[in-house]
Design a protein around this motif. Structure first.
Motif, PDB file in Angstrom:
ATOM      1  N   LEU A  35       0.794   1.150  19.813  1.00 34.64           N
ATOM      2  CA  LEU A  35       0.515   2.414  19.129  1.00 34.64           C
ATOM      3  C   LEU A  35       1.802   3.129  18.747  1.00 34.64           C
ATOM      4  O   LEU A  35       1.929   3.677  17.640  1.00 34.64           O
ATOM      5  N   ASP A  36       2.780   3.128  19.639  1.00 30.75           N
ATOM      6  CA  ASP A  36       4.065   3.766  19.353  1.00 30.75           C
ATOM      7  C   ASP A  36       4.767   3.083  18.182  1.00 30.75           C
ATOM      8  O   ASP A  36       5.364   3.745  17.321  1.00 30.75           O
ATOM      9  N   ALA A  37       4.712   1.762  18.143  1.00 30.42           N
ATOM     10  CA  ALA A  37       5.368   1.016  17.070  1.00 30.42           C
ATOM     11  C   ALA A  37       4.709   1.308  15.727  1.00 30.42           C
ATOM     12  O   ALA A  37       5.387   1.450  14.706  1.00 30.42           O
ATOM     13  N   PHE A  38       3.389   1.398  15.720  1.00 28.67           N
ATOM     14  CA  PHE A  38       2.676   1.720  14.483  1.00 28.67           C
ATOM     15  C   PHE A  38       3.068   3.118  14.019  1.00 28.67           C
ATOM     16  O   PHE A  38       3.362   3.338  12.841  1.00 28.67           O
ATOM     17  N   ALA A  39       3.085   4.068  14.950  1.00 32.50           N
ATOM     18  CA  ALA A  39       3.474   5.441  14.609  1.00 32.50           C
ATOM     19  C   ALA A  39       4.898   5.478  14.062  1.00 32.50           C
ATOM     20  O   ALA A  39       5.194   6.206  13.101  1.00 32.50           O
ATOM     21  N   GLY A  40       5.790   4.695  14.658  1.00 30.42           N
ATOM     22  CA  GLY A  40       7.166   4.671  14.199  1.00 30.42           C
ATOM     23  C   GLY A  40       7.296   4.152  12.785  1.00 30.42           C
ATOM     24  O   GLY A  40       8.189   4.581  12.037  1.00 30.42           O
ATOM     25  N   ALA A  41       6.411   3.247  12.383  1.00 28.98           N
ATOM     26  CA  ALA A  41       6.457   2.697  11.032  1.00 28.98           C
ATOM     27  C   ALA A  41       6.111   3.748   9.979  1.00 28.98           C
ATOM     28  O   ALA A  41       6.427   3.572   8.798  1.00 28.98           O
ATOM     29  N   LEU A  42       5.496   4.844  10.391  1.00 36.78           N
ATOM     30  CA  LEU A  42       5.142   5.908   9.451  1.00 36.78           C
ATOM     31  C   LEU A  42       6.302   6.852   9.176  1.00 36.78           C
ATOM     32  O   LEU A  42       6.178   7.756   8.355  1.00 36.78           O
ATOM     33  N   ALA A  43       7.429   6.643   9.831  1.00 33.83           N
ATOM     34  CA  ALA A  43       8.580   7.528   9.659  1.00 33.83           C
ATOM     35  C   ALA A  43       9.471   7.109   8.501  1.00 33.83           C
ATOM     36  O   ALA A  43      10.477   7.746   8.220  1.00 33.83           O
ATOM     37  N   THR A  44       9.114   6.015   7.818  1.00 36.39           N
ATOM     38  CA  THR A  44       9.943   5.547   6.723  1.00 36.39           C
ATOM     39  C   THR A  44       9.851   6.492   5.534  1.00 36.39           C
ATOM     40  O   THR A  44       8.898   7.260   5.385  1.00 36.39           O
ATOM     41  N   GLU A  45      10.855   6.444   4.667  1.00 35.46           N
ATOM     42  CA  GLU A  45      10.885   7.308   3.486  1.00 35.46           C
ATOM     43  C   GLU A  45       9.769   6.920   2.528  1.00 35.46           C
ATOM     44  O   GLU A  45       9.408   5.761   2.395  1.00 35.46           O
ATOM     45  N   PHE A  46       9.212   7.906   1.836  1.00 35.23           N
ATOM     46  CA  PHE A  46       8.132   7.633   0.902  1.00 35.23           C
ATOM     47  C   PHE A  46       8.182   8.623  -0.243  1.00 35.23           C
ATOM     48  O   PHE A  46       8.835   9.668  -0.163  1.00 35.23           O
ATOM     49  N   HIS A  47       7.490   8.284  -1.313  1.00 34.48           N
ATOM     50  CA  HIS A  47       7.408   9.146  -2.483  1.00 34.48           C
ATOM     51  C   HIS A  47       5.972   9.171  -2.979  1.00 34.48           C
ATOM     52  O   HIS A  47       5.275   8.154  -2.939  1.00 34.48           O
ATOM     53  N   SER A  48       5.549  10.335  -3.475  1.00 33.18           N
ATOM     54  CA  SER A  48       4.200  10.445  -4.019  1.00 33.18           C
ATOM     55  C   SER A  48       4.073   9.612  -5.281  1.00 33.18           C
ATOM     56  O   SER A  48       5.003   9.483  -6.071  1.00 33.18           O
ATOM     57  N   ALA A  49       2.887   9.033  -5.488  1.00 36.36           N
ATOM     58  CA  ALA A  49       2.639   8.242  -6.684  1.00 36.36           C
ATOM     59  C   ALA A  49       2.444   9.118  -7.921  1.00 36.36           C
ATOM     60  O   ALA A  49       2.464   8.623  -9.041  1.00 36.36           O
ATOM     61  N   LEU A  50       2.260  10.422  -7.734  1.00 33.69           N
ATOM     62  CA  LEU A  50       2.130  11.362  -8.835  1.00 33.69           C
ATOM     63  C   LEU A  50       1.052  10.952  -9.834  1.00 33.69           C
ATOM     64  O   LEU A  50       1.279  10.904 -11.037  1.00 33.69           O
ATOM     65  N   ARG A  51      -0.127  10.655  -9.320  1.00 35.16           N
ATOM     66  CA  ARG A  51      -1.214  10.263 -10.193  1.00 35.16           C
ATOM     67  C   ARG A  51      -2.480  11.019  -9.810  1.00 35.16           C
ATOM     68  O   ARG A  51      -2.491  11.804  -8.872  1.00 35.16           O
TER      69      ARG A  51
END
Length: 264
Positions: free
Chosen positions: A97-113
């Motif tokens: 669970l911790d590893a999955f949560a950590g994967a959500l910390a990566t940079e992201f950008h909205s698709a703007l759609r």
């Protein structure tokens, strides 16, 4: 559909036999809204909220309460298209669970759609079918801050997904921040109840203030993972009947207000 097939092929090449035949209590795909109406602050709140929920004692206890004590989960962000942020993972331990949560910390950008709940549901169903796991239950958990306004009618997609034995739960985001205020539905929770969710034990948990988001996600995940059939927050206030919502309201709003899309 080409995008779905591309993700399916990529997953198969990355782990051709890793998940094949593994039985789990639940196959859960988290479909999270990142459409243009969402502000960067809201996108960050969503990622952090899911990460915090996955690290909570309550979610870990829900995983351990199942018959097999393991679940398969994937995290997908959607707007008019879909992007897999965390591919399917087997979650059994707190470390998982911790590893999955950590994967959500990566940079992201909205698709703007625009907002296509219908295509998110179709993608989610295909993503579940291709994951190689065998779940006692299969659930699409879809969030969103507005009604469907792109793609096929949402009820058509919903009925197709339900026919495959997949339950749809909802997290209607009923805030008034950012561009979403121009497309706000006061009764988005009723829209989700009438037009989006379905299947045995299906429920929607409305979020009316962003401060409530982390707790709403934690509670929703516990209900989904533990298989609880309760419908929180869906009881009409003071016994007032909840009239069905027009399931094409989003398409009608887009037709009437699409000039606002290009406004600063």
């Amino acid at each position: 559909m080409q995008r779905v097939l591309a993700w399916i092929t990529a997953a198969a090449l990355a782990a051709p036999a890793a998940a094949d035949g593994i039985e789990v209590d639940l196959e859960l795909v988290l479909m999270v809204d990142v459409s243009r109406s969402m502000t960067p602050r809201e996108l960050d709140i969503q990622r952090r909220g899911y990460a915090a929920a996955l690290r909570s004692d309550a979610v870990h206890a829900a995983v351990r309460s199942g018959l097999l004590q393991r679940i398969a989960v994937s995290y997908v962000e959607w707007s008019g298209t879909q992007e897999v942020i965390v591919p399917w993972r087997l979650l059994e331990t707190r470390a998982d669970l911790d590893a999955f949560a950590g994967a959500l910390a990566t940079e992201f950008h909205s698709a703007l759609r625009r907002t296509s709940i219908s295509e998110a549901l179709i993608f989610g169903a295909a993503w579940i079918e291709a994951n190689g796991y065998s779940g006692l239950r299969r659930v699409i958990d879809v969030s969103g801050d507005g009604p469907n306004n792109q793609g096929r009618p949402v009820t058509e997609a919903r009925d197709r997904v339900l026919a495959e034995g997949i339950v749809i739960n909802g997290l209607p985001l009923m805030t008034r921040d950012g561009m979403g205020s121009r497309w706000h539905l006061d009764d988005l929770d009723i829209y989700y109840e009438t037009c989006v969710i379905g299947g045995p034990g299906a429920f929607a948990v409305p979020v009316r203030q962003w401060e409530d988001f982390p707790e709403a996600v934690r509670r929703k995940l516990v209900l989904e993972i533990a298989g609880t059939a309760a419908r929180p927050d869906m009881v009409p206030a003071q016994g007032v009947p909840r009239a069905p919502r027009d399931c094409m309201i989003g398409e009608k709003l887009w037709r009437d207000r699409r000039g606002d899309w290009d406004m600063p």
